[in-house]
Design a protein around this motif. Structure first.
Motif: not given
Length: 300
Positions: A182-189, A258-261
């Protein structure tokens, strides 16, 4: 990852859509074919702006013969989705209810996740789980499964032979597989579905008929306008900030979302990885990995 793991996903919400017009109501709004949602099949889709830009993504399940459940981002994002749906309700025979306090959302992942739930290895395959629902992740079976259960029924998950894990472990696997959250990686609008894998991840139906934002989505596909994609990255070196620009020598190659580890997702300009060369973000070396489910366009 041979062990089967499960984790609660606390940042999720559940909205119930019930009533005689529930299918037609969502069908005119959502990028996927809501008519295909059944007790045996769940789906993934998005709500777009009229201009075809991303607003919300979510999973859809059949709760019973009169109700669908939407598994979406929680908190303010869920409140905004609820308001948006209510705005479009008009005179439709539909009832919208935020039932997040009644349900918990879990992810089951690992090599044997789907088998541990006695589900076929098919994205979207669905069956009852106690008083809830279990489904193979409708985007990609390799991600494992999702389980919705009434609040307090988490102990049932231990009965499938899975060990409790953490949301961090789930998201580390998710980004390595290339799946957006969702909005973690996809820029809204601003984000466009086909740049973010929605076609291959079963999030768009090009045969279903009209829905809000359909024109841009279809034009992007049929005119071959995809020139960048959200792709997994591995980071070697000091962790850059989210939003950092990835460079191919002196040319911009993408942006970290985004970054996870040591893994993450980045929007990558396809021509910048096609011509080779080392990628850098600050002092870190960036390696782009293209999952086997991704279908990249031919680059000139």
């Amino acid at each position: 990852m041979s062990e089967t793991l499960y984790t609660p996903l606390p940042n999720r919400a559940v909205i119930r859509v019930s009533g005689a017009d529930r299918i037609d109501f969502l069908q005119g709004l959502v990028s996927n074919n809501v008519e295909k949602i059944s007790a045996e099949h769940s789906g993934y889709g998005a709500l777009l702006t009229p201009q075809g830009k991303f607003l919300f993504d979510f999973f859809m399940y059949q709760q019973d013969d009169n109700s669908l459940l939407i598994d979406c981002e929680g908190g303010e994002r869920a409140e905004n989705l609820f308001k948006k749906l209510r705005m479009y309700k008009l005179r439709a025979k539909v009832e919208l209810t935020n039932i997040s306090a009644e349900y918990d959302v879990f992810a089951v992942f690992g090599d044997n996740a789907v088998a541990s739930l006695a589900l076929p290895q098919q994205a979207g395959a669905t069956a009852p789980f106690g008083n809830g629902i279990k489904t193979v992740d409708p985007r990609l079976a390799a991600m494992g499964a999702r389980v919705l259960v009434p609040h307090g029924e988490e102990p049932a998950l231990a009965g499938i032979g899975a060990s409790q894990s953490t949301p961090d472990a789930y998201h580390a696997l998710r980004v390595r597989l290339g799946l957006p959250n969702g909005s973690e990686e996809l820029e809204v609008d601003k984000a466009i579905l086909l740049e973010n894998g929605f076609e291959e991840l079963n999030g768009v139906d090009f045969k279903k008929g009209c829905y809000m934002g359909q024109e841009l989505t279809a034009r992007t596909k049929y005119r071959g306008l995809v020139r960048k994609r959200l792709l997994p990255i591995e980071i070697d070196g000091p962790t850059p900030e989210i939003g950092s620009v990835i460079m191919n020598e002196d040319r911009e190659a993408g942006t970290i979302k985004s970054i996870h580890g040591t893994a993450g997702l980045a929007m990558i300009r396809l021509e910048r990885i096609a011509d080779g060369g080392a990628l850098q973000a600050g002092d870190a070396t960036i390696t782009v990995n293209v999952p086997d489910w991704v279908q990249l366009p031919a680059t000139e």
